[in-house]
Design an enzyme around this catalytic site. Structure first.
Site, PDB file in Angstrom:
ATOM      1  N   TYR A 144      32.237  38.494  43.579  1.00 45.53           N
ATOM      2  CA  TYR A 144      33.449  39.317  43.532  1.00 45.53           C
ATOM      3  C   TYR A 144      34.363  38.849  42.399  1.00 45.53           C
ATOM      4  O   TYR A 144      34.757  39.641  41.537  1.00 45.53           O
ATOM      5  CB  TYR A 144      34.166  39.207  44.877  1.00 45.53           C
ATOM      6  CG  TYR A 144      35.403  40.058  45.029  1.00 45.53           C
ATOM      7  CD1 TYR A 144      35.308  41.439  45.207  1.00 45.53           C
ATOM      8  CD2 TYR A 144      36.671  39.481  45.033  1.00 45.53           C
ATOM      9  CE1 TYR A 144      36.456  42.217  45.371  1.00 45.53           C
ATOM     10  CE2 TYR A 144      37.815  40.257  45.197  1.00 45.53           C
ATOM     11  CZ  TYR A 144      37.698  41.621  45.371  1.00 45.53           C
ATOM     12  OH  TYR A 144      38.834  42.382  45.541  1.00 45.53           O
ATOM     13  N   ASN A 189      41.668  41.173  61.371  1.00 40.77           N
ATOM     14  CA  ASN A 189      41.049  40.306  62.393  1.00 40.77           C
ATOM     15  C   ASN A 189      42.062  39.868  63.443  1.00 40.77           C
ATOM     16  O   ASN A 189      41.834  40.041  64.647  1.00 40.77           O
ATOM     17  CB  ASN A 189      40.489  39.035  61.738  1.00 40.77           C
ATOM     18  CG  ASN A 189      39.017  39.181  61.375  1.00 40.77           C
ATOM     19  OD1 ASN A 189      38.473  40.270  61.399  1.00 40.77           O
ATOM     20  ND2 ASN A 189      38.391  38.066  61.029  1.00 40.77           N
ATOM     21  N   ARG A 276      48.258  31.077  47.494  1.00 39.57           N
ATOM     22  CA  ARG A 276      48.272  32.259  46.627  1.00 39.57           C
ATOM     23  C   ARG A 276      49.633  32.930  46.729  1.00 39.57           C
ATOM     24  O   ARG A 276      50.099  33.253  47.818  1.00 39.57           O
ATOM     25  CB  ARG A 276      47.174  33.222  47.050  1.00 39.57           C
ATOM     26  CG  ARG A 276      47.042  34.371  46.087  1.00 39.57           C
ATOM     27  CD  ARG A 276      45.958  35.315  46.495  1.00 39.57           C
ATOM     28  NE  ARG A 276      44.629  34.792  46.329  1.00 39.57           N
ATOM     29  CZ  ARG A 276      43.581  35.210  47.044  1.00 39.57           C
ATOM     30  NH1 ARG A 276      43.735  36.107  47.966  1.00 39.57           N
ATOM     31  NH2 ARG A 276      42.394  34.713  46.818  1.00 39.57           N
TER      32      ARG A 276
HETATM   33  P1  NAD Z   1      37.724  48.934  50.854  1.00 40.94           P
HETATM   34  O1  NAD Z   1      36.464  48.181  51.087  1.00 40.94           O
HETATM   35  O2  NAD Z   1      38.411  49.539  52.034  1.00 40.94           O
HETATM   36  O3  NAD Z   1      37.496  50.109  49.800  1.00 40.94           O
HETATM   37  C1  NAD Z   1      36.533  50.090  48.799  1.00 40.94           C
HETATM   38  C2  NAD Z   1      35.919  51.482  48.698  1.00 40.94           C
HETATM   39  O4  NAD Z   1      34.951  51.488  47.636  1.00 40.94           O
HETATM   40  C3  NAD Z   1      35.159  51.883  49.972  1.00 40.94           C
HETATM   41  O5  NAD Z   1      35.475  53.203  50.325  1.00 40.94           O
HETATM   42  C4  NAD Z   1      33.688  51.742  49.578  1.00 40.94           C
HETATM   43  O6  NAD Z   1      32.832  52.582  50.325  1.00 40.94           O
HETATM   44  C5  NAD Z   1      33.739  52.100  48.102  1.00 40.94           C
HETATM   45  N1  NAD Z   1      32.636  51.537  47.308  1.00 40.94           N
HETATM   46  C6  NAD Z   1      32.173  50.258  47.327  1.00 40.94           C
HETATM   47  N2  NAD Z   1      31.155  50.136  46.443  1.00 40.94           N
HETATM   48  C7  NAD Z   1      30.995  51.360  45.852  1.00 40.94           C
HETATM   49  C8  NAD Z   1      30.112  51.862  44.866  1.00 40.94           C
HETATM   50  N3  NAD Z   1      29.170  51.074  44.292  1.00 40.94           N
HETATM   51  N4  NAD Z   1      30.230  53.163  44.503  1.00 40.94           N
HETATM   52  C9  NAD Z   1      31.156  53.974  45.078  1.00 40.94           C
HETATM   53  N5  NAD Z   1      32.012  53.554  46.025  1.00 40.94           N
HETATM   54  C10 NAD Z   1      31.928  52.254  46.409  1.00 40.94           C
HETATM   55  O7  NAD Z   1      38.692  47.932  50.088  1.00 40.94           O
HETATM   56  P2  NAD Z   1      40.219  48.100  49.637  1.00 40.94           P
HETATM   57  O8  NAD Z   1      40.992  47.022  50.274  1.00 40.94           O
HETATM   58  O9  NAD Z   1      40.653  49.503  49.810  1.00 40.94           O
HETATM   59  O10 NAD Z   1      40.112  47.742  48.092  1.00 40.94           O
HETATM   60  C11 NAD Z   1      40.111  48.761  47.102  1.00 40.94           C
HETATM   61  C12 NAD Z   1      40.099  48.114  45.715  1.00 40.94           C
HETATM   62  O11 NAD Z   1      41.244  47.280  45.551  1.00 40.94           O
HETATM   63  C13 NAD Z   1      38.882  47.239  45.446  1.00 40.94           C
HETATM   64  O12 NAD Z   1      38.455  47.411  44.121  1.00 40.94           O
HETATM   65  C14 NAD Z   1      39.407  45.830  45.650  1.00 40.94           C
HETATM   66  O13 NAD Z   1      38.699  44.883  44.904  1.00 40.94           O
HETATM   67  C15 NAD Z   1      40.841  45.976  45.171  1.00 40.94           C
HETATM   68  N6  NAD Z   1      41.698  44.951  45.785  1.00 40.94           N
HETATM   69  C16 NAD Z   1      42.095  45.073  47.094  1.00 40.94           C
HETATM   70  C17 NAD Z   1      42.860  44.070  47.673  1.00 40.94           C
HETATM   71  C18 NAD Z   1      43.329  44.155  49.104  1.00 40.94           C
HETATM   72  O14 NAD Z   1      43.933  43.201  49.573  1.00 40.94           O
HETATM   73  N7  NAD Z   1      43.127  45.248  49.810  1.00 40.94           N
HETATM   74  C19 NAD Z   1      43.202  42.940  46.931  1.00 40.94           C
HETATM   75  C20 NAD Z   1      42.757  42.841  45.612  1.00 40.94           C
HETATM   76  C21 NAD Z   1      42.017  43.867  45.055  1.00 40.94           C
HETATM   77  N1  UDP Z   2      41.111  33.813  57.685  1.00 44.26           N
HETATM   78  C1  UDP Z   2      41.294  33.255  58.939  1.00 44.26           C
HETATM   79  N2  UDP Z   2      40.760  33.899  60.006  1.00 44.26           N
HETATM   80  C2  UDP Z   2      40.074  35.068  59.902  1.00 44.26           C
HETATM   81  C3  UDP Z   2      39.904  35.646  58.630  1.00 44.26           C
HETATM   82  C4  UDP Z   2      40.429  34.975  57.531  1.00 44.26           C
HETATM   83  O1  UDP Z   2      41.921  32.199  59.078  1.00 44.26           O
HETATM   84  O2  UDP Z   2      39.638  35.585  60.946  1.00 44.26           O
HETATM   85  C5  UDP Z   2      41.713  33.128  56.508  1.00 44.26           C
HETATM   86  C6  UDP Z   2      40.753  32.935  55.338  1.00 44.26           C
HETATM   87  O3  UDP Z   2      40.030  31.731  55.504  1.00 44.26           O
HETATM   88  C7  UDP Z   2      41.717  32.892  54.176  1.00 44.26           C
HETATM   89  C8  UDP Z   2      42.855  33.822  54.604  1.00 44.26           C
HETATM   90  O4  UDP Z   2      42.735  33.959  56.007  1.00 44.26           O
HETATM   91  O5  UDP Z   2      42.221  31.590  54.003  1.00 44.26           O
HETATM   92  C9  UDP Z   2      42.790  35.202  53.956  1.00 44.26           C
HETATM   93  O6  UDP Z   2      41.491  35.699  54.163  1.00 44.26           O
HETATM   94  P1  UDP Z   2      41.067  37.188  53.759  1.00 44.26           P
HETATM   95  O7  UDP Z   2      39.593  37.286  53.997  1.00 44.26           O
HETATM   96  O8  UDP Z   2      41.951  38.153  54.432  1.00 44.26           O
HETATM   97  O9  UDP Z   2      41.402  37.305  52.206  1.00 44.26           O
HETATM   98  P2  UDP Z   2      41.146  36.371  50.930  1.00 44.26           P
HETATM   99  O10 UDP Z   2      40.606  35.047  51.352  1.00 44.26           O
HETATM  100  O11 UDP Z   2      40.194  37.140  50.098  1.00 44.26           O
HETATM  101  O12 UDP Z   2      42.501  36.242  50.352  1.00 44.26           O
END
Ligand code: NAD
Ligand code: UDP
Length: 312
Positions: A144, A189, A276
């Site tokens: 990722y 979660n 973060r």
């Molecule tokens: P999500 O998993 O709910 O949404 C991702 C969407 O992309 C899903 O609908 C999935 O089916 C689709 N998808 C995955 N692979 C695909 C492919 N190869 N072709 C077409 N569609 C595909 O996640 P989200 O939280 O909505 O995240 C959306 C975007 O924002 C992502 O790019 C993620 O990396 C970025 N982002 C999200 C967060 C967050 O905290 N939610 C943080 C940082 C970055």
């Molecule tokens: N985490 C946790 N319990 C859970 C899921 C996640 O303590 O059931 C912690 C995880 O280890 C991380 C933080 O929560 O330190 C955020 O995790 P998340 O997967 O939401 O996002 P990311 O690590 O990608 O920021």
């Protein structure tokens, strides 16, 4: 009226973005392969005259005459992006190449949903855009993190070499309604566990921190970024600078749900960042004073209501 392509439009964030863009009077093409997204997320938009849904995987080329592209397709939860790590990298890298190729061909402006994960486990705190990060290239989060870093490189090079109009946002942990209940991310979660009266699973000792942004604040920042002058390409951090430990988050969710759940401690996953927090000075300056408006308590309340209905 603009014609706008949203990849990953059936996902958590993408579905909110499609809704916002339609409400502003645009035509929206939502493209998704439904890996982590679902038709339920966009069910309420299906009858909209200017909404179009396409099942497509962005690792394959796609052609459509559009004015703007929001590239959001990619699983975002560690559980989901580690399920098939090679596919995750392909989605970020080949997906970026295909979408940038499309933008170049039809002269569309394209925005990349990058991530705070490009900073890895940061040793600069809070993280400004100028920080290059501390990322393990061969760990379980690398598919990722490195995929998203390579996508940023591709965006910059298409811009420099081919004059493609690009925008890059680095999104920090975002939560809200339409997160998948089995998504594995911490907010969903803890809420699902609290509502079901199950143990709250804190990984490690719970002192690691994250800064949680409510989805509406992200959508506002994202749309503002797309509408900035062409010379501002980012990357720009979009997140809420208020930082919490996972134990504080667990306590808040137990309090707001009135749950009798107890905290249980599980091992910390590999390469889990210890802290973060976004430095959002650049976003404030360039996005007309944008800053997050919704407090954790307020955002959690709406998210808890959503999961409560979903589970009942
Ligand atoms: P999500 O998993 O709910 O949404 C991702 C969407 O992309 C899903 O609908 C999935 O089916 C689709 N998808 C995955 N692979 C695909 C492919 N190869 N072709 C077409 N569609 C595909 O996640 P989200 O939280 O909505 O995240 C959306 C975007 O924002 C992502 O790019 C993620 O990396 C970025 N982002 C999200 C967060 C967050 O905290 N939610 C943080 C940082 C970055
Ligand atoms: N985490 C946790 N319990 C859970 C899921 C996640 O303590 O059931 C912690 C995880 O280890 C991380 C933080 O929560 O330190 C955020 O995790 P998340 O997967 O939401 O996002 P990311 O690590 O990608 O920021």
């Amino acid at each position: 009226m603009k014609r706008i392509l949203v990849t990953g439009g059936a996902g958590f964030v993408g579905s909110h973005l499609c809704e916002r863009l339609l409400n502003e009077g645009n035509e929206v093409i939502c493209l998704d392969n439904y890996f982590t997204g679902s038709k339920q997320n966009i069910e309420h938009l299906m009858d909209h005259h200017y909404f179009e849904l396409v099942r497509h995987d962005i690792t394959n080329p796609f052609m459509a005459e559009v004015d703007e592209i929001y590239n959001f397709a990619c699983p975002a939860s560690p559980v989901h992006y580690q399920y098939n790590p090679i596919k995750t990298t392909k989605t970020s890298v080949m997906g970026a190449i295909n979408m940038l190729g499309l933008a170049k061909r039809v002269k569309a402006k394209i925005l990349q949903a990058s991530t705070s994960e490009v900073y890895g486990d940061p040793n600069v705190h809070p993280q400004p855009e100028s920080y290059w990060g501390n990322v393990n290239p061969i760990g379980s989060r690398s598919c990722y993190d490195e995929g998203k870093r390579c996508a940023e490189t591709l965006f910059m090079d298409y811009h420099k070499e081919n004059k493609v109009k690009i925008k890059i946002i680095r999104i920090f942990n975002t939560y809200g309604p339409r997160m998948h209940p089995q998504d594995g991310r911490v907010v969903s979660n803890f809420i699902v566990q609290a509502l079901k009266g199950e143990n709250i699973t804190v990984f490690g000792d719970g002192t690691q921190t994250r800064s949680f942004q409510y989805v509406d604040d992200l959508i506002e920042g994202t749309v503002r970024m797309m509408n900035t002058k062409d010379s501002f390409i980012g990357p720009v951090n979009i997140g809420n600078p208020k930082e919490f430990t996972m134990l504080q988050l667990a306590d808040e969710i137990i309090h707001l749900t009135g749950s009798k759940s107890k905290i249980t401690y599980l091992p910390l996953p590999e390469d889990d960042p210890m802290q973060r927090q976004p430095d959002i000075s650049l976003a404030k300056k360039e996005l007309e004073g944008w800053e997050p408006k919704i407090s954790l308590r307020e955002g959690l309340k709406s998210t808890i209501d959503y999961f409560d209905q979903l589970l009942s």
